[in-house]
Structure formats: C-alpha cells, structure tokens
Design a protein around this motif. Structure first.
Motif, PDB file in Angstrom:
ATOM      1  N   UNK A 193     -25.211  43.122  -1.349  1.00  0.00           N
ATOM      2  CA  UNK A 193     -26.144  43.535  -0.305  1.00  0.00           C
ATOM      3  C   UNK A 193     -27.191  44.437  -0.955  1.00  0.00           C
ATOM      4  N   UNK A 194     -28.458  44.172  -0.650  1.00  0.00           N
ATOM      5  CA  UNK A 194     -29.515  45.065  -1.129  1.00  0.00           C
ATOM      6  C   UNK A 194     -29.895  46.002   0.013  1.00  0.00           C
ATOM      7  N   UNK A 195     -30.319  47.200  -0.348  1.00  0.00           N
ATOM      8  CA  UNK A 195     -30.629  48.203   0.672  1.00  0.00           C
ATOM      9  C   UNK A 195     -31.815  47.791   1.540  1.00  0.00           C
ATOM     10  N   UNK A 196     -32.894  47.368   0.895  1.00  0.00           N
ATOM     11  CA  UNK A 196     -34.094  46.951   1.631  1.00  0.00           C
ATOM     12  C   UNK A 196     -34.680  45.725   0.948  1.00  0.00           C
ATOM     13  N   UNK A 209     -33.139  48.808  -4.298  1.00  0.00           N
ATOM     14  CA  UNK A 209     -31.896  49.573  -4.281  1.00  0.00           C
ATOM     15  C   UNK A 209     -32.278  51.043  -4.200  1.00  0.00           C
ATOM     16  N   UNK A 210     -31.684  51.778  -3.269  1.00  0.00           N
ATOM     17  CA  UNK A 210     -31.966  53.191  -3.078  1.00  0.00           C
ATOM     18  C   UNK A 210     -30.753  54.015  -3.497  1.00  0.00           C
ATOM     19  N   UNK A 211     -31.017  55.106  -4.200  1.00  0.00           N
ATOM     20  CA  UNK A 211     -29.932  55.982  -4.647  1.00  0.00           C
ATOM     21  C   UNK A 211     -30.235  57.420  -4.238  1.00  0.00           C
ATOM     22  N   UNK A 212     -29.389  57.948  -3.372  1.00  0.00           N
ATOM     23  CA  UNK A 212     -29.463  59.340  -2.976  1.00  0.00           C
ATOM     24  C   UNK A 212     -28.390  60.135  -3.688  1.00  0.00           C
ATOM     25  N   UNK A 213     -28.246  61.389  -3.293  1.00  0.00           N
ATOM     26  CA  UNK A 213     -27.281  62.274  -3.957  1.00  0.00           C
ATOM     27  C   UNK A 213     -25.857  61.744  -3.898  1.00  0.00           C
ATOM     28  N   UNK A 214     -25.429  61.250  -2.736  1.00  0.00           N
ATOM     29  CA  UNK A 214     -24.039  60.789  -2.591  1.00  0.00           C
ATOM     30  C   UNK A 214     -23.750  59.615  -3.528  1.00  0.00           C
ATOM     31  N   UNK A 215     -24.681  58.677  -3.634  1.00  0.00           N
ATOM     32  CA  UNK A 215     -24.468  57.516  -4.504  1.00  0.00           C
ATOM     33  C   UNK A 215     -24.401  57.927  -5.966  1.00  0.00           C
ATOM     34  N   UNK A 216     -25.232  58.865  -6.349  1.00  0.00           N
ATOM     35  CA  UNK A 216     -25.236  59.335  -7.734  1.00  0.00           C
ATOM     36  C   UNK A 216     -23.943  60.081  -8.042  1.00  0.00           C
ATOM     37  N   UNK A 217     -23.472  60.880  -7.094  1.00  0.00           N
ATOM     38  CA  UNK A 217     -22.220  61.620  -7.313  1.00  0.00           C
ATOM     39  C   UNK A 217     -21.018  60.686  -7.387  1.00  0.00           C
ATOM     40  N   UNK A 218     -21.034  59.619  -6.555  1.00  0.00           N
ATOM     41  CA  UNK A 218     -19.913  58.667  -6.539  1.00  0.00           C
ATOM     42  C   UNK A 218     -19.862  57.799  -7.789  1.00  0.00           C
ATOM     43  N   UNK A 219     -21.015  57.523  -8.371  1.00  0.00           N
ATOM     44  CA  UNK A 219     -21.076  56.619  -9.521  1.00  0.00           C
ATOM     45  C   UNK A 219     -20.367  57.244 -10.721  1.00  0.00           C
ATOM     46  N   UNK A 278     -25.476  48.424 -13.540  1.00  0.00           N
ATOM     47  CA  UNK A 278     -24.739  47.172 -13.305  1.00  0.00           C
ATOM     48  C   UNK A 278     -25.026  46.633 -11.920  1.00  0.00           C
ATOM     49  N   UNK A 279     -25.024  47.501 -10.919  1.00  0.00           N
ATOM     50  CA  UNK A 279     -25.313  47.084  -9.547  1.00  0.00           C
ATOM     51  C   UNK A 279     -26.753  46.567  -9.447  1.00  0.00           C
ATOM     52  N   UNK A 280     -27.679  47.261 -10.074  1.00  0.00           N
ATOM     53  CA  UNK A 280     -29.089  46.866 -10.063  1.00  0.00           C
ATOM     54  C   UNK A 280     -29.277  45.505 -10.745  1.00  0.00           C
ATOM     55  N   UNK A 330     -27.048  43.171 -11.205  1.00  0.00           N
ATOM     56  CA  UNK A 330     -26.399  42.136 -10.385  1.00  0.00           C
ATOM     57  C   UNK A 330     -27.330  41.698  -9.260  1.00  0.00           C
ATOM     58  N   UNK A 331     -27.971  42.669  -8.602  1.00  0.00           N
ATOM     59  CA  UNK A 331     -28.934  42.358  -7.554  1.00  0.00           C
ATOM     60  C   UNK A 331     -30.051  41.501  -8.116  1.00  0.00           C
ATOM     61  N   UNK A 332     -30.591  41.912  -9.253  1.00  0.00           N
ATOM     62  CA  UNK A 332     -31.698  41.169  -9.865  1.00  0.00           C
ATOM     63  C   UNK A 332     -31.273  39.744 -10.241  1.00  0.00           C
ATOM     64  N   UNK A 333     -30.105  39.598 -10.793  1.00  0.00           N
ATOM     65  CA  UNK A 333     -29.648  38.297 -11.277  1.00  0.00           C
ATOM     66  C   UNK A 333     -29.321  37.323 -10.146  1.00  0.00           C
ATOM     67  N   UNK A 334     -28.745  37.826  -9.056  1.00  0.00           N
ATOM     68  CA  UNK A 334     -28.215  36.916  -8.051  1.00  0.00           C
ATOM     69  C   UNK A 334     -28.977  36.865  -6.731  1.00  0.00           C
ATOM     70  N   UNK A 335     -29.825  37.849  -6.444  1.00  0.00           N
ATOM     71  CA  UNK A 335     -30.497  37.844  -5.151  1.00  0.00           C
ATOM     72  C   UNK A 335     -31.326  36.576  -4.957  1.00  0.00           C
ATOM     73  N   UNK A 336     -32.175  36.254  -5.894  1.00  0.00           N
ATOM     74  CA  UNK A 336     -33.028  35.074  -5.745  1.00  0.00           C
ATOM     75  C   UNK A 336     -32.326  33.781  -6.170  1.00  0.00           C
ATOM     76  N   UNK A 337     -31.142  33.898  -6.739  1.00  0.00           N
ATOM     77  CA  UNK A 337     -30.345  32.700  -7.008  1.00  0.00           C
ATOM     78  C   UNK A 337     -29.714  32.172  -5.724  1.00  0.00           C
ATOM     79  N   UNK A 338     -29.625  33.014  -4.713  1.00  0.00           N
ATOM     80  CA  UNK A 338     -29.155  32.601  -3.391  1.00  0.00           C
ATOM     81  C   UNK A 338     -30.222  31.673  -2.797  1.00  0.00           C
ATOM     82  N   UNK A 339     -29.845  30.450  -2.419  1.00  0.00           N
ATOM     83  CA  UNK A 339     -30.853  29.511  -1.889  1.00  0.00           C
ATOM     84  C   UNK A 339     -31.652  30.048  -0.709  1.00  0.00           C
TER      85      UNK A 339
END
Length: 199
Positions: free
Chosen positions: A37-40, A55-65, A73-75, A77-86
């Motif tokens: 899932x992409x944020x926007x 992809x948006x990263x706030x404080x909570x996402x940075x702390x969790x990573x 890796x998440x970024x 993956x989004x780049x590689x597969x988002x437009x591969x989806x028909x």
C-alpha cells in the motif's frame, strides 16, 4: 508529526495546484504476488498523465524502523511493484520528454526525521534520481517536506538525493528560512548535520 497530517497537506497541495487530479490514499498494489500500500497516489495531467507515488515518513515510522535499510526496502518495493500491477500500468507515449512517474519518499521536517536522515545520509544519498518504468522515464526523490504551515500551494520539498547532499552548503541554502525544517536542522547537533565541520 504524524503521517496523516502529512497526507492531509499533500492532498491539499495537489488539489490546489492541479486541475482535477486523481488522488487516492492508502492505494493498494498487487503485482507478481507482491502486495503493498502506498500512502498517497496522485495522477495529474501536464497534459500527459504523470503519476506521483508517495511514501510519507513521520516520527513514529522512523522510530519503528530498524534503520534506513528498512525504510529504503519499503520504498524500493513500492517503486518496483506499484506500476507492475496491471491496474496502475503506465503506457509509453511517443514524444514524451517528461517523466511519467515520480516516486517520492518524503520525511516530516522534525528533529527526529532530520537526525535519522543525517545519520543515514550516505544511504539516502545513493538513491539515483533517474529511473524508468519499462519504456517510461521516471524520477526518484528522497526529500523533506517544507511549507506545511502555509498555503497548500506553497508545499515543497528539499531533496537529499539530488545535487545538494544532506548537510552540504547547497542543501542548507535550499532550506527555507523560518521553516519547520530550518528549526529542526538547528535543533540537531552540528556534528550530526555536518560531521566534517567538527575538528
């Protein structure tokens, strides 16, 4: 700063500066068995369609990573597969000179995010701006959001993977005065922002 606040500002920006953009939040993709899932997701016409996949990263996402590798890796993956989806496929256009897709990894302009990017600048700086989706040119951007408090049209970015690496004089010059990003850069230790300046 939370990611939903960032998403609200991003949506307001696109709705303000573009005529009739297609905007989707939490847009799913499914390609080759890879789901995410992409944020926007925004499609604008310039006049050719251009996809902005964000992809948006706030404080909570940075702390969790566990670190920059996990975020990248998440970024990737989004780049590689988002437009591969028909359902999101890009189609080449004859004579297209501008990118058909923009993949954006945007950080909140907070001390937590500034510290994270500063300490991992070499990893974020290696993200090559030039990209392709099959035969369609694309652009990758890793940046801090700016202009979050003003008019939605003023929302901008300061890139860390372009010609002005994080902490460089050119990067610092690009940071708008009196912005959240400028304040956050001031709040992070100088030796983290520019390690070479410390003797």
């Amino acid at each position: 700063m939370r990611e939903d606040e960032l998403a609200t500002r991003v949506v307001d920006h696109y709705a303000t500066v573009h005529d009739d953009p297609e905007i989707q939040l939490e847009e799913p993709y499914d390609a080759e068995g890879r789901r995410g899932v992409v944020d926007v997701y925004v499609r604008v016409r310039t006049p050719e369609p251009v996809d902005h996949v964000i992809e948006l990263k706030g404080d909570a996402a940075v702390r969790r990573a566990t670190g920059a590798n996990e975020v990248l890796r998440q970024y990737r993956r989004m780049e590689r597969y988002f437009h591969a989806d028909p359902s999101h496929a890009l189609r080449p256009k004859l004579g297209r000179t501008e990118p058909g897709a923009r993949y954006l990894l945007c950080f909140a302009p907070t001390p937590t995010c500034v510290y994270h990017v500063a300490t991992h600048r070499s990893l974020y700086g290696t993200v090559d701006a030039a990209a392709r989706v099959d035969d369609v040119p694309a652009v990758r951007t890793v940046a801090f959001l700016t202009g979050l408090d003003g008019d939605p049209a003023d929302l901008g970015m300061v890139s860390v993977n372009g010609d002005a690496p994080f902490g460089s004089p050119a990067f610092l010059k690009a940071v708008p005065d009196d912005s959240r990003l400028a304040e956050s850069v001031r709040r992070v230790d100088d030796d983290v922002i520019d390690p070479e300046s410390v003797e």
